[in-house]
Design a protein around this motif. Sequence first.
Motif, short mmCIF file in Angstrom:
data_model
loop_
_atom_site.label_atom_id
_atom_site.label_comp_id
_atom_site.label_asym_id
_atom_site.label_seq_id
_atom_site.Cartn_x
_atom_site.Cartn_y
_atom_site.Cartn_z
N LYS A 41 -14.59 5.81 15.86
CA LYS A 41 -14.21 5.04 14.57
C LYS A 41 -13.30 4.07 15.08
O LYS A 41 -12.28 4.18 15.76
N TYR A 42 -13.54 2.66 14.64
CA TYR A 42 -12.99 1.61 15.04
C TYR A 42 -11.87 1.06 13.98
O TYR A 42 -12.22 1.29 12.68
N VAL A 43 -10.72 0.84 14.21
CA VAL A 43 -9.67 0.42 13.43
C VAL A 43 -8.98 -0.80 13.87
O VAL A 43 -8.58 -0.79 15.16
N LEU A 44 -8.96 -1.94 13.10
CA LEU A 44 -8.16 -3.04 13.35
C LEU A 44 -6.95 -3.00 12.50
O LEU A 44 -6.57 -2.82 11.36
N ILE A 45 -5.72 -3.38 13.44
CA ILE A 45 -4.45 -3.53 13.03
C ILE A 45 -3.88 -4.76 13.21
O ILE A 45 -3.98 -5.47 14.29
N THR A 46 -3.35 -5.44 12.15
CA THR A 46 -2.59 -6.81 12.38
C THR A 46 -1.31 -6.78 12.46
O THR A 46 -0.76 -5.69 12.16
N GLY A 47 -0.62 -7.63 13.28
CA GLY A 47 0.76 -7.73 13.29
C GLY A 47 1.11 -6.54 14.24
O GLY A 47 2.30 -5.74 14.45
N CYS A 48 0.62 -6.40 15.77
CA CYS A 48 0.93 -5.36 16.61
C CYS A 48 1.77 -5.80 17.75
O CYS A 48 2.05 -5.17 18.60
N ASP A 49 2.70 -7.01 17.67
CA ASP A 49 3.46 -7.50 18.51
C ASP A 49 4.66 -6.34 18.81
O ASP A 49 5.20 -6.03 19.83
N SER A 50 5.15 -5.84 17.58
CA SER A 50 6.38 -4.93 17.68
C SER A 50 6.15 -4.17 16.12
O SER A 50 5.26 -4.17 15.60
N GLY A 51 7.07 -3.38 16.03
CA GLY A 51 7.34 -2.77 14.89
C GLY A 51 6.38 -1.62 14.42
O GLY A 51 5.72 -1.04 15.33
N PHE A 52 5.75 -1.63 13.18
CA PHE A 52 5.16 -0.74 12.54
C PHE A 52 3.80 -0.80 13.38
O PHE A 52 3.08 0.13 13.71
N GLU A 91 -16.75 -7.82 14.95
CA GLU A 91 -18.22 -7.59 14.75
C GLU A 91 -19.03 -7.36 16.17
O GLU A 91 -19.66 -6.23 16.00
N GLY A 92 -18.67 -7.96 17.19
CA GLY A 92 -19.18 -7.62 18.22
C GLY A 92 -18.82 -6.48 18.86
O GLY A 92 -19.62 -5.57 19.45
N CYS A 93 -17.64 -5.94 18.76
CA CYS A 93 -17.01 -4.62 19.14
C CYS A 93 -17.78 -3.53 18.52
O CYS A 93 -18.13 -2.51 19.03
N VAL A 94 -17.70 -3.56 17.15
CA VAL A 94 -18.04 -2.41 16.19
C VAL A 94 -19.51 -2.33 16.16
O VAL A 94 -20.06 -1.23 15.81
N GLY A 95 -20.26 -3.36 16.30
CA GLY A 95 -21.79 -3.18 16.00
C GLY A 95 -22.20 -2.56 14.57
O GLY A 95 -21.48 -3.02 13.69
N LEU A 130 -14.33 -7.36 5.21
CA LEU A 130 -14.98 -6.54 4.31
C LEU A 130 -16.22 -5.93 4.53
O LEU A 130 -16.39 -4.91 4.28
N PRO A 131 -17.25 -7.15 4.93
CA PRO A 131 -18.57 -6.44 5.12
C PRO A 131 -18.44 -5.30 6.22
O PRO A 131 -19.43 -4.42 6.03
N LEU A 132 -17.81 -5.61 7.26
CA LEU A 132 -17.65 -4.59 8.18
C LEU A 132 -17.33 -3.26 7.87
O LEU A 132 -17.53 -2.24 8.22
#
Length: 297
Positions: A30-41, A98-102, A149-151
């Motif tokens: 399962k693929y998960v995308l997380i924004t704001g990953c430079d630091s913190g949460f 999209e290229g990563c998750v297919g 959202l479509p993915l």
Amino acid sequence: MWLFVAVLAGLYLLRRWHRERQRVPDLANKYVLITGCDSGFGSLLARQLDARGLRVLAACLTEPGAARLRAAASPRLQTLVLDVTSSESIAAAAAWVEGCVGDRGLWGLVNNAGIAVPAAPNEWLRKEDFVRVLNVNLVGLVEVTLSLLPLVRRARGRVVNVASVLGRLSLFGGGYCPSKYGVEAFSDSLRRELRDFGVQVSIIEPGCFRTPLVESEAARASVALHNNNFLRLLSTANSNLSLVTSAMEHALTAEHPRTRYTCGLDAKLYYIPLSYMPSSWTDRLLHSSALKPSGSA
């Protein structure tokens, strides 16, 4: 009578405990995308999910932030540079994802990116000061969500939006509190719309935690305040970020995720209950605490 009520309450709590312990199968694919990953949460969650074996796509604002995260994670974790205020950057990121998750789609989207300043009495600020915060915390979150959202729907996955206890109770001026109220509203409408598509939407409501966002920006922001509400919030800041990232992980991996996760004792025992009180009571309590000198108990 009371024994019957106690038995019912016990059965309810036992059922809830059992449901919350059930986990989604096949997490390794399962693929998960997380924004704001430079630091913190965001950084901690990316490393936490990577250790669980999920395929983490970590979006950082800067390449140095992405490089630090890659050095601290396994080769499974992939990074990208994403500016959530740029439509071009978001479109490029969506195509890359999209290229990563297919065909399997994107199981999880965690909208974590955010900023806190400028924060000051509202009359001291310009429209541009509000727009700067709203563009990151709300408009950027909305555009990232709509683009991916479509993915997420393809995977019948999860959307996890990071709001705040300040999306329930506004303590200071500027765009931060309105942006978090907006995240709450957007998440509620999105959850109801996507229910029939098998997509679940959760809201994370942290209290005050010692993240780089707070440590670096709060001192500058609090100088411009009339009162000590912001400083009072900082005095309760929690350094245990895993309380928040564990809630995010549960929202992504539990078979039955919660709609809302309130994180931190300050949020659970003070700010959320305060938000349900009559407005006159809340205003009086906040005003009286704000009048205290910053060094008082």
